[in-house]
Scaffold this motif. Structure first.
Motif, PDB file in Angstrom:
ATOM      1  N   LEU A  99      38.413  28.687  44.002  1.00 62.09           N
ATOM      2  CA  LEU A  99      39.292  27.525  44.007  1.00 62.09           C
ATOM      3  C   LEU A  99      39.670  27.079  42.587  1.00 62.09           C
ATOM      4  O   LEU A  99      39.061  27.473  41.607  1.00 62.09           O
ATOM      5  N   GLY A 100      40.744  26.297  42.526  1.00 62.73           N
ATOM      6  CA  GLY A 100      41.118  25.641  41.289  1.00 62.73           C
ATOM      7  C   GLY A 100      42.090  26.361  40.389  1.00 62.73           C
ATOM      8  O   GLY A 100      42.463  25.833  39.341  1.00 62.73           O
ATOM      9  N   CYS A 101      42.545  27.553  40.766  1.00 62.98           N
ATOM     10  CA  CYS A 101      43.343  28.359  39.840  1.00 62.98           C
ATOM     11  C   CYS A 101      44.851  28.103  39.928  1.00 62.98           C
ATOM     12  O   CYS A 101      45.579  28.462  38.999  1.00 62.98           O
ATOM     13  N   ALA A 102      45.326  27.492  40.997  1.00 66.12           N
ATOM     14  CA  ALA A 102      46.762  27.221  41.147  1.00 66.12           C
ATOM     15  C   ALA A 102      47.097  25.916  40.431  1.00 66.12           C
ATOM     16  O   ALA A 102      47.451  24.905  41.026  1.00 66.12           O
ATOM     17  N   ALA A 103      46.979  25.949  39.105  1.00 65.31           N
ATOM     18  CA  ALA A 103      47.112  24.755  38.290  1.00 65.31           C
ATOM     19  C   ALA A 103      47.487  25.154  36.875  1.00 65.31           C
ATOM     20  O   ALA A 103      47.449  26.327  36.506  1.00 65.31           O
ATOM     21  N   GLU A 104      47.844  24.145  36.070  1.00 63.00           N
ATOM     22  CA  GLU A 104      48.186  24.422  34.675  1.00 63.00           C
ATOM     23  C   GLU A 104      46.950  24.728  33.842  1.00 63.00           C
ATOM     24  O   GLU A 104      47.040  25.444  32.832  1.00 63.00           O
ATOM     25  N   LEU A 105      45.788  24.178  34.228  1.00 59.66           N
ATOM     26  CA  LEU A 105      44.529  24.404  33.519  1.00 59.66           C
ATOM     27  C   LEU A 105      43.447  24.735  34.529  1.00 59.66           C
ATOM     28  O   LEU A 105      43.422  24.195  35.633  1.00 59.66           O
ATOM     29  N   VAL A 106      42.537  25.623  34.140  1.00 58.38           N
ATOM     30  CA  VAL A 106      41.403  25.946  34.999  1.00 58.38           C
ATOM     31  C   VAL A 106      40.163  26.101  34.120  1.00 58.38           C
ATOM     32  O   VAL A 106      40.249  26.561  32.979  1.00 58.38           O
ATOM     33  N   VAL A 107      39.029  25.686  34.646  1.00 54.62           N
ATOM     34  CA  VAL A 107      37.754  25.857  33.966  1.00 54.62           C
ATOM     35  C   VAL A 107      36.955  26.913  34.715  1.00 54.62           C
ATOM     36  O   VAL A 107      36.862  26.881  35.946  1.00 54.62           O
ATOM     37  N   ALA A 108      36.401  27.856  33.976  1.00 55.04           N
ATOM     38  CA  ALA A 108      35.612  28.924  34.592  1.00 55.04           C
ATOM     39  C   ALA A 108      34.392  29.211  33.736  1.00 55.04           C
ATOM     40  O   ALA A 108      34.378  28.930  32.526  1.00 55.04           O
ATOM     41  N   ASP A 109      33.384  29.781  34.348  1.00 61.55           N
ATOM     42  CA  ASP A 109      32.209  30.213  33.604  1.00 61.55           C
ATOM     43  C   ASP A 109      32.628  31.282  32.600  1.00 61.55           C
ATOM     44  O   ASP A 109      33.445  32.160  32.914  1.00 61.55           O
ATOM     45  N   ALA A 110      32.070  31.232  31.421  1.00 66.33           N
ATOM     46  CA  ALA A 110      32.443  32.184  30.372  1.00 66.33           C
ATOM     47  C   ALA A 110      32.152  33.625  30.772  1.00 66.33           C
ATOM     48  O   ALA A 110      32.770  34.556  30.247  1.00 66.33           O
ATOM     49  N   THR A 111      31.238  33.822  31.716  1.00 69.06           N
ATOM     50  CA  THR A 111      30.895  35.181  32.153  1.00 69.06           C
ATOM     51  C   THR A 111      31.862  35.721  33.191  1.00 69.06           C
ATOM     52  O   THR A 111      31.706  36.854  33.647  1.00 69.06           O
ATOM     53  N   GLN A 112      32.863  34.904  33.588  1.00 71.63           N
ATOM     54  CA  GLN A 112      33.834  35.342  34.594  1.00 71.63           C
ATOM     55  C   GLN A 112      35.189  35.661  33.978  1.00 71.63           C
ATOM     56  O   GLN A 112      36.199  35.694  34.672  1.00 71.63           O
ATOM     57  N   LEU A 113      35.189  35.950  32.686  1.00 74.22           N
ATOM     58  CA  LEU A 113      36.421  36.255  31.968  1.00 74.22           C
ATOM     59  C   LEU A 113      36.361  37.646  31.367  1.00 74.22           C
ATOM     60  O   LEU A 113      35.292  38.153  31.025  1.00 74.22           O
ATOM     61  N   VAL A 114      37.543  38.235  31.222  1.00 74.52           N
ATOM     62  CA  VAL A 114      37.721  39.534  30.566  1.00 74.52           C
ATOM     63  C   VAL A 114      38.912  39.409  29.622  1.00 74.52           C
ATOM     64  O   VAL A 114      39.878  38.696  29.929  1.00 74.52           O
ATOM     65  N   ARG A 115      38.847  40.084  28.500  1.00 76.00           N
ATOM     66  CA  ARG A 115      39.947  40.017  27.540  1.00 76.00           C
ATOM     67  C   ARG A 115      41.178  40.726  28.087  1.00 76.00           C
ATOM     68  O   ARG A 115      41.087  41.828  28.621  1.00 76.00           O
ATOM     69  N   LYS A 116      42.335  40.088  27.971  1.00 77.67           N
ATOM     70  CA  LYS A 116      43.589  40.673  28.441  1.00 77.67           C
ATOM     71  C   LYS A 116      44.155  41.610  27.394  1.00 77.67           C
ATOM     72  O   LYS A 116      44.306  41.236  26.225  1.00 77.67           O
ATOM     73  N   PRO A 117      44.492  42.850  27.772  1.00 79.47           N
ATOM     74  CA  PRO A 117      45.159  43.745  26.826  1.00 79.47           C
ATOM     75  C   PRO A 117      46.502  43.157  26.386  1.00 79.47           C
ATOM     76  O   PRO A 117      47.203  42.524  27.179  1.00 79.47           O
ATOM     77  N   ALA A 118      46.853  43.374  25.150  1.00 80.80           N
ATOM     78  CA  ALA A 118      48.091  42.797  24.614  1.00 80.80           C
ATOM     79  C   ALA A 118      49.316  43.242  25.398  1.00 80.80           C
ATOM     80  O   ALA A 118      50.269  42.482  25.561  1.00 80.80           O
ATOM     81  N   GLY A 119      49.303  44.465  25.901  1.00 86.48           N
ATOM     82  CA  GLY A 119      50.477  44.989  26.596  1.00 86.48           C
ATOM     83  C   GLY A 119      50.544  44.683  28.069  1.00 86.48           C
ATOM     84  O   GLY A 119      51.515  45.045  28.738  1.00 86.48           O
ATOM     85  N   MET A 120      49.543  44.018  28.621  1.00 79.89           N
ATOM     86  CA  MET A 120      49.531  43.730  30.054  1.00 79.89           C
ATOM     87  C   MET A 120      50.371  42.488  30.340  1.00 79.89           C
ATOM     88  O   MET A 120      50.088  41.405  29.822  1.00 79.89           O
TER      89      MET A 120
END
Length: 302
Positions: A93-114
């Protein structure tokens, strides 16, 4: 911030875009300014008040369970992420918004070309497909049947199975058969006569079947696959219990998501975006997903 909210449970018309307080990251959390957020069939179920296993729903919730964007604040104890980092990630929940808070362990770096739309649409479908094929032990030399092969989950499942050395047969409407051929799969039309059509293109037999569509897919699968532990679904759990197939569930992880990102970077995974909507058209996004005939993913772009 602006966010899509569900003030009461019901059809797409209940969705509202409202101003809500900006979330603040707690220790170990990261706040992300959302550039794209995928829309899943589970979001439609939540909007209707049908809670996934283990989740309690209350009116006023913000739907959405995957996102991509730029880090704009970090909580205490976070050292792996900094303001300005481009990321993709997931949360309940919570992602259909301008801002979202997530645990730091639930993130991955986005490739520049994606592209942002691809990044925002990868986590849920990609991880679901990966978990399903792993559960069904799909590997080199297998012949795999994917039901709903051109949907968000199915498109990734087709490509993963091919990358793992399997031959893939995918069910889809006739208008999507060329698309499946481009991905490297053998297309077959769904509906009456499906079992015979699959047997015609796979005289060697089918080793595993993954249902991302429902609508009788498991009933057809048990006629084609001898080992019911290699027949799985992420949509029709009742039929799985009745037929002795596998109702696939599991946890998303950053490690699994990172592997999918790496496959995308290597050119082995192609994302298909059916349409991108602004938050204000979230109801239209839900209606489109609800047709059950979307090729690829629908995303919201705040």
């Amino acid at each position: 911030m602006k966010a899509v909210t569900v003030p009461r449970f019901g059809g797409p018309e209940v969705l509202r875009v409202t101003a809500v307080p900006d979330p603040s990251p707690d220790p170990g959390q990261v706040r992300v300014r959302v550039y794209a957020a995928g829309v899943q069939p589970v979001d439609l179920a939540i909007r209707e008040g049908r809670a996934p296993l283990g989740m309690e729903l209350t009116p006023g919730l913000i739907p959405g369970n995957e996102f991509a964007g730029v880090v704009d604040a970090v909580g205490a104890g976070v050292h792996d992420w900094a303001v300005g980092d481009e990321v993709l990630g997931f949360r309940l929940l919570g992602c259909a918004a301008e801002l979202v808070v997530a645990d730091a362990t639930q993130l991955v770096r986005k490739p520049a070309g994606m592209p942002w739309e691809h990044a925002g649409a990868l986590s849920a479908s990609g991880q679901t497909a990966h978990l399903a094929l792993s559960t069904l032990k799909v590997g080199a030399g297998d012949t795999v049947l994917v039901h709903g092969a051109t949907g968000g989950v199915g498109t990734v499942a087709v490509q993963l199975a091919l990358a793992w050395g399997a031959t893939v047969i995918g069910t889809a409407s006739a208008r999507n058969h060329d698309h499946l051929r481009e991905l490297g799969a053998i297309p077959v039309g769904y509906g009456e006569g499906l079992v015979e059509r699959v047997r015609a293109v796979a005289p060697q037999g089918v080793d595993a079947a993954f249902d991302a569509a429902g609508r009788g897919a498991l009933e057809a699968s048990v006629e084609l696959v001898a080992d019911r532990s290699r027949i799985g679904t992420v949509v029709d759990y009742a039929a799985a219990g009745r037929l002795g197939a596998v109702g696939i569930r599991g946890q998303r992880t950053a490690a699994r998501l990172a592997g999918l990102v790496a496959l995308w970077e290597a050119g082995g995974l192609r994302m298909e975006i059916a349409e991108a909507f602004p938050l204000e058209r979230a109801a239209d996004a839900h209606r489109l997903v609800g047709t059950g005939h979307v090729r690829g993913k629908v995303v919201l772009v705040p």
